[in-house]
Scaffold this active site. Structure first.
Site, PDB file in Angstrom:
ATOM      1  N   LYS A   1       0.849  -1.203   0.000  1.00 52.86           N
ATOM      2  CA  LYS A   1       0.000   0.000   0.000  1.00 52.86           C
ATOM      3  C   LYS A   1       0.878   1.244   0.000  1.00 52.86           C
ATOM      4  O   LYS A   1       1.925   1.273   0.654  1.00 52.86           O
ATOM      5  CB  LYS A   1      -0.907  -0.021   1.234  1.00 52.86           C
ATOM      6  CG  LYS A   1      -1.937   1.109   1.285  1.00 52.86           C
ATOM      7  CD  LYS A   1      -2.865   0.946   2.495  1.00 52.86           C
ATOM      8  CE  LYS A   1      -3.906   2.057   2.569  1.00 52.86           C
ATOM      9  NZ  LYS A   1      -4.821   1.895   3.736  1.00 52.86           N
TER      10      LYS A   1
ATOM     11  N   SER B   1      -9.759   1.944   2.776  1.00 53.10           N
ATOM     12  CA  SER B   1      -8.895   2.706   1.910  1.00 53.10           C
ATOM     13  C   SER B   1      -7.854   1.865   1.175  1.00 53.10           C
ATOM     14  O   SER B   1      -7.248   2.348   0.210  1.00 53.10           O
ATOM     15  CB  SER B   1      -8.178   3.785   2.726  1.00 53.10           C
ATOM     16  OG  SER B   1      -7.322   3.188   3.680  1.00 53.10           O
TER      17      SER B   1
ATOM     18  N   SER C   1      -9.899  -0.437   7.033  1.00 50.39           N
ATOM     19  CA  SER C   1      -9.352  -0.347   5.684  1.00 50.39           C
ATOM     20  C   SER C   1      -8.658  -1.587   5.139  1.00 50.39           C
ATOM     21  O   SER C   1      -8.358  -1.630   3.947  1.00 50.39           O
ATOM     22  CB  SER C   1      -8.388   0.823   5.579  1.00 50.39           C
ATOM     23  OG  SER C   1      -9.113   2.010   5.444  1.00 50.39           O
TER      24      SER C   1
HETATM   25  N1  GLN Z   1     -13.212   4.286   6.161  1.00 53.43           N
HETATM   26  C1  GLN Z   1     -12.528   4.708   7.350  1.00 53.43           C
HETATM   27  C2  GLN Z   1     -12.108   6.150   7.220  1.00 53.43           C
HETATM   28  O1  GLN Z   1     -12.392   6.719   6.225  1.00 53.43           O
HETATM   29  C3  GLN Z   1     -11.374   3.794   7.633  1.00 53.43           C
HETATM   30  C4  GLN Z   1     -10.115   4.173   6.988  1.00 53.43           C
HETATM   31  C5  GLN Z   1      -8.943   3.314   7.380  1.00 53.43           C
HETATM   32  O2  GLN Z   1      -9.075   2.293   8.052  1.00 53.43           O
HETATM   33  N2  GLN Z   1      -7.767   3.765   7.000  1.00 53.43           N
HETATM   34  O3  GLN Z   1     -11.530   6.727   8.080  1.00 53.43           O
END
Ligand code: GLN
Length: 449
Positions: A54, A129, A153
Site C-alpha cells: 500500500k 482505503s 481499511s
Molecule cells: N473508512 C474509514 C475512514 O475513512 C477507515 C479508513 C482506514 O481504516 N484507513 O476513516
C-alpha cells in the site's frame, strides 16, 4: 518466474483494475535473480514470492505518495519496518498500491491519482482505503499485499473482494514508516487468499520495534501453531447489535448466519452477546481519527518535504497555498473536523466525550471475552457498492464503517474471511479475538475455510 508472472498479469489486467500506482520492475527482477542464485530456502515458504505494498508504507527508493498530490514526488530514503521485514523474509516488492488519500475513505475513490475497480465487477468499488491492495490480490496480480487498517481499511476491502484480510492487535506490527493517519488506531495488515498464508505473512511482519514506542514488547508466537485444532468446544459470541435486519443487506446477514450454522455443526457453541456501546463507534471514531490526523498532517507545510505551492509571497502564503492545493477535499474535511474537536471550548464536548465512549466500547469487548473465545459478525453492512454510489454522501460513506471501527477503538485483532455471496458479490465475515490472541482468530477462521 513468479515475479515475471506477476508483471505479466499486471500488464494484462491493470488497465481495467487500476490497482498499482508505481511498479519497481528493475529492482524486483534484480531481487528475483539474486533469490534464484542463492536458491529458495526450503524452510521459508515466503522466499521469492511477489508482494504489493500500500502506498502509505515507505519503500526505500520507490515513490510513496499515500495517493496524495502532497507527496507526488516523494521518494523515501528508508524502508518501513514492515517493508524491511518482508524483504528479510525473502519477499519481493513488485510495486505500490492505490488507496484513498492518506487512508481516508472506504472506496479508494479519494485517491488523487486514479480509480481502482473491483475485479469481481468493474462497475463497483473495491472498498477502501486499501482498495489497490485488495484488487491486486483479487485480480491475481500478486499473491500477497499489505494494507493498513485504521477503521476497517483492510477488512472492508477484503470483504468486498473475497479475500482474507487482517487487522492485527494494536501494537503487534510496527508503525515505523507507515504514514500516520490516526496513530492510536493504525495497524498494518496482510491481504491473502487463504487463512494460513495470512498467518505466515503476519509472522513475518510482527515483532517489537524500538523505533515505534507503541509496538508490543512481548513474544510473537507462530500464528500457524494450533491453526488446525478446530472449533470443537469453543464458544463463539454473536454480538446482536451487529446483525440489523432492518438496516443491513439481508444477503450479508444470511451468509454469516449460515456460517454460524457450520460452526455449530463443527462443534462450537454459539452464544448471543451484546456490545451495547458499539453504536457510538462511528461518531467516536470520526472524532478521534480526525483529531489525530489533523495533528499528524501538520508536517505537510511546504517547507520540509513534499509539495510546495509556487507563486508564494510570504511564509503564511506557503502554508495556506501549499495545503489548499496539496490536500484533496476529504483530507481537508478531516483536518477541519479534527481541529474543531480539539479546539479549546469544544474539546470537552467532542474529543473528551469520544475518548470516554472509546473506553466504554473497549470495556464491552473485555467483558464479553470473559465468556467467549471469539466474536463473529458481518464485516460490512453491504457488499461492494457502485462506483460513485456514496462519494457525494459523506455520512453514508462514514456509516459504512459501523461494523469495523469498534475493533480499532478497542485495539483487538480481527480477520475478515469470505463466507458467501449476496447480489453476486462476495460477503465478508469478521472473526474478532482478544488482544494478542491472533492464534485463536486464525484457528477459528481456518476451521471454516
Ligand atoms: N473508512 C474509514 C475512514 O475513512 C477507515 C479508513 C482506514 O481504516 N484507513 O476513516
Amino acid at each position: 518466474d513468479l515475479v515475471e508472472a506477476s508483471y505479466r498479469r499486471i500488464e494484462e489486467t491493470d488497465e481495467q483494475v487500476g490497482a498499482f500506482l508505481a511498479l519497481s520492475k528493475e529492482e524486483a527482477l534484480q531481487a528475483a535473480r539474486e533469490t534464484d542464485e542463492k536458491g529458495i530456502d526450503p524452510n521459508n515458504v515466503l522466499s521469492g514470492l511477489p508482494v504489493g505494498i500500500k502506498d502509505n508504507i515507505l519503500t526505500k527508493g520507490v515513490t510513496t505518495t499515500a495517493s496524495s498530490k502532497m507527496l507526488e514526488d516523494f521518494v523515501p530514503i528508508y524502508d518501513a519496518t514492515a517493508t524491511e521485514k518482508l524483504k528479510e523474509a525473502g519477499m519481493i516488492s513488485v510495486g505500490k498500491l492505490n488507496m484513498d488519500e492518506f487512508a481516508m475513505g472506504g472506496s479508494t475513490e479519494n485517491s488523487a491519482f486514479k480509480l481502482t475497480r473491483n475485479p469481481w465487477d468493474l462497475s463497483k468499488v473495491p472498498g477502501g482505503s486499501s482498495g489497490g491492495s485488495a484488487a491486486a490480490v483479487a485480480a491475481g496480480q500478486v499473491p500477497v499485499s499489505l494494507g493498513s487498517d485504521t477503521g476497517g481499511s483492510v477488512r472492508e476491502p477484503a470483504a468486498f473482494t473475497g479475500l482474507v484480510g487482517v487487522k492485527p492487535t494494536y501494537g503487534r506490527v510496527s508503525r515505523y514508516g507507515l504514514i500516520a493517519f490516526g496513530s492510536s488506531l493504525d495497524q498494518i495488515g496482510p491481504f491473502t487468499r487463504t487463512v494460513k498464508d495470512n498467518a505466515l505473512v503476519l509472522n513475518a511482519i510482527s515483532g517489537h520495534d524500538p523505533k515505534d514506542s507503541t509496538s508490543y514488547s512481548g513474544e510473537t508466537p507462530d500464528f500457524t501453531d494450533g491453526i488446525d485444532k478446530g472449533v470443537k468446544g469453543l464458544r463463539i459470541g454473536v454480538p446482536k447489535e451487529y446483525f440489523n435486519e432492518d438496516a443491513h443487506e439481508i444477503g450479508v446477514i444470511e451468509s454469516v448466519r449460515k456460517a454460524l450454522k457450520i460452526y455449530e455443526e463443527l462443534g462450537a457453541e454459539i452464544v448471543e452477546v451484546s456490545l451495547p456501546h458499539s453504536r457510538y463507534g462511528v461518531p467516536a471514531y470520526y472524532i478521534i481519527a480526525s483529531s489525530e490526523a489533523s495533528s499528524n498532517l501538520q508536517r505537510f507545510d511546504g517547507i520540509r518535504y513534499g509539495y510546495r505551492s509556487e507563486n508564494v509571497s510570504s511564509l503564511e502564503d506557503i502554508y495556506v497555498k501549499t495545503r489548499s492545493e496539496g490536500f484533496g477535499p476529504e483530507v481537508k474535511r478531516r483536518i477541519m473536523l479534527g481541529t474543531f474537536s480539539l479546539s479549546s471550548g469544544f474539546y470537552d464536548a467532542h474529543f473528551k466525550k469520544a475518548a470516554q465512549a472509546r473506553t466504554l466500547i473497549r470495556n464491552d469487548f473485555d467483558t464479553v471475552f470473559k465468556d467467549v473465545d471469539v466474536l463473529v459478525a458481518p464485516t460490512t453492512t453491504t457488499t461492494a457498492f457502485e462506483i460513485g454510489g456514496k462519494i457525494d454522501d459523506t455520512l453514508a460513506m462514514y456509516m459504512s464503517d459501523i461494523l469495523t471501527v469498534p475493533v480499532n477503538l478497542a485495539g483487538v485483532p480481527s480477520l475478515s474471511i469470505p463466507c458467501g455471496f449476496s447480489n453476486d458479490m462476495p460477503v465478508g465475515m469478521q472473526i474478532i479475538s482478544k488482544h494478542f490472541d491472533e492464534q485463536m482468530m486464525y484457528r477459528v477462521a481456518y476451521a471454516f475455510e
